[in-house]
Design a protein around this motif. Structure first.
Motif, PDB file in Angstrom:
ATOM      1  N   TYR A   5      -4.060 -37.202 -34.572  1.00 29.17           N
ATOM      2  CA  TYR A   5      -3.269 -38.035 -33.663  1.00 29.17           C
ATOM      3  C   TYR A   5      -1.811 -37.596 -33.644  1.00 29.17           C
ATOM      4  N   LYS A   6      -1.257 -37.375 -34.821  1.00 26.30           N
ATOM      5  CA  LYS A   6       0.142 -36.959 -34.901  1.00 26.30           C
ATOM      6  C   LYS A   6       0.341 -35.562 -34.322  1.00 26.30           C
TER       7      LYS A   6
ATOM      8  N   ALA B 204     -13.500 -28.941 -34.302  1.00 24.47           N
ATOM      9  CA  ALA B 204     -14.163 -29.607 -33.180  1.00 24.47           C
ATOM     10  C   ALA B 204     -13.536 -30.955 -32.858  1.00 24.47           C
ATOM     11  N   GLY B 205     -13.105 -31.700 -33.875  1.00 27.47           N
ATOM     12  CA  GLY B 205     -12.474 -32.992 -33.621  1.00 27.47           C
ATOM     13  C   GLY B 205     -11.210 -32.857 -32.794  1.00 27.47           C
ATOM     14  N   SER B 206     -10.415 -31.858 -33.109  1.00 33.20           N
ATOM     15  CA  SER B 206      -9.177 -31.642 -32.343  1.00 33.20           C
ATOM     16  C   SER B 206      -9.461 -31.296 -30.891  1.00 33.20           C
ATOM     17  N   VAL B 207     -10.460 -30.463 -30.648  1.00 34.14           N
ATOM     18  CA  VAL B 207     -10.692 -30.051 -29.257  1.00 34.14           C
ATOM     19  C   VAL B 207     -11.298 -31.171 -28.416  1.00 34.14           C
ATOM     20  N   VAL B 208     -12.173 -32.014 -28.986  1.00 32.75           N
ATOM     21  CA  VAL B 208     -12.700 -33.124 -28.182  1.00 32.75           C
ATOM     22  C   VAL B 208     -11.637 -34.196 -27.990  1.00 32.75           C
ATOM     23  N   PHE B 209     -10.765 -34.356 -28.978  1.00 31.92           N
ATOM     24  CA  PHE B 209      -9.655 -35.300 -28.836  1.00 31.92           C
ATOM     25  C   PHE B 209      -8.727 -34.839 -27.714  1.00 31.92           C
ATOM     26  N   GLU B 210      -8.393 -33.567 -27.704  1.00 30.85           N
ATOM     27  CA  GLU B 210      -7.522 -33.033 -26.655  1.00 30.85           C
ATOM     28  C   GLU B 210      -8.168 -33.137 -25.286  1.00 30.85           C
ATOM     29  N   ALA B 211      -9.459 -32.861 -25.194  1.00 30.63           N
ATOM     30  CA  ALA B 211     -10.173 -32.975 -23.914  1.00 30.63           C
ATOM     31  C   ALA B 211     -10.135 -34.422 -23.421  1.00 30.63           C
ATOM     32  N   SER B 212     -10.303 -35.373 -24.332  1.00 26.94           N
ATOM     33  CA  SER B 212     -10.262 -36.792 -23.957  1.00 26.94           C
ATOM     34  C   SER B 212      -8.871 -37.192 -23.472  1.00 26.94           C
ATOM     35  N   MET B 213      -7.852 -36.726 -24.173  1.00 25.78           N
ATOM     36  CA  MET B 213      -6.473 -36.991 -23.738  1.00 25.78           C
ATOM     37  C   MET B 213      -6.247 -36.448 -22.333  1.00 25.78           C
ATOM     38  N   ASN B 214      -6.639 -35.188 -22.120  1.00 32.58           N
ATOM     39  CA  ASN B 214      -6.417 -34.562 -20.821  1.00 32.58           C
ATOM     40  C   ASN B 214      -7.170 -35.283 -19.710  1.00 32.58           C
TER      41      ASN B 214
END
Length: 183
Positions: free
Chosen positions: A157-158, A122-132
């Motif tokens: 992050y990396k 879940a952390g990866s997908v919300v991080f990616e959504a925020s980036m996008n």
């Protein structure tokens, strides 16, 4: 044109497209029953609780910057920020915010997860959504502040192409590492 909520400004066609692209890119979570949800009032306290729990458990207490961020959620949203939630069976699993600093620079911040539920990426997908969200709103540079002992976050992050940068002032007592992403 859709309206996110009567309390916030209407979502523009560009923003609607950004949300659609975020959803398209993150459908991998859907197959596990996880949805990516842009800010909804019903998840506000989850955002605050996840971050408070995470910060206090790792660093002992909140800093003034943290308290201010939680008090100014509405202001940040009205200025273009967005908070994304990974949700499964109506329970938030993780949250992350993207907020503009200026027209070309956005901060990705307040990435945290529900300590009581399995995270399932879940952390990866919300991080990616925020980036996008930030990139689709004109960001040419994304940055974030973190701490070296937070290995799972540093991995995220990396994984998404962020590179470490040195700063004179990290803005937080607990901050000892910064990352940026440039396009």
């Amino acid at each position: 044109m859709m309206v996110a909520s009567s309390r916030y400004m209407p979502i523009t066609n560009i923003e609607q497209g950004a949300l659609h692209r975020c959803t398209e890119l993150l459908l991998k979570g859907e197959s596990r029953g996880m949805r990516i949800v842009p800010f909804e009032e019903r998840f506000r306290q989850d955002f605050i609780d996840f971050n408070t729990d995470w910060i206090v458990s790792h660093f002992g207490s909140l800093e003034e910057h943290d308290k201010e961020a939680f008090e100014k959620i509405d202001e940040e949203l009205s200025n273009g920020a967005m908070i994304f939630f990974a949700v499964e069976v109506d329970k938030a699993l993780a949250a992350c915010m993207a907020k503009p600093v200026d027209r070309m620079t956005w901060e990705i911040c307040k990435l945290a997860s529900n300590k009581n539920l399995p995270h399932k990426g879940a952390g990866s997908v919300v991080f990616e959504a925020s980036m996008n969200w930030a990139l689709n709103h004109g960001a040419r540079r994304l940055f974030l502040i973190s701490n070296r002992k937070l290995k799972p976050a540093l991995h995220i992050y990396k994984k998404f192409g962020f590179k470490e940068v040195k700063l004179e002032d990290y803005g937080y007592v607990r901050g000892d590492i910064a990352f940026e992403y440039r396009i």
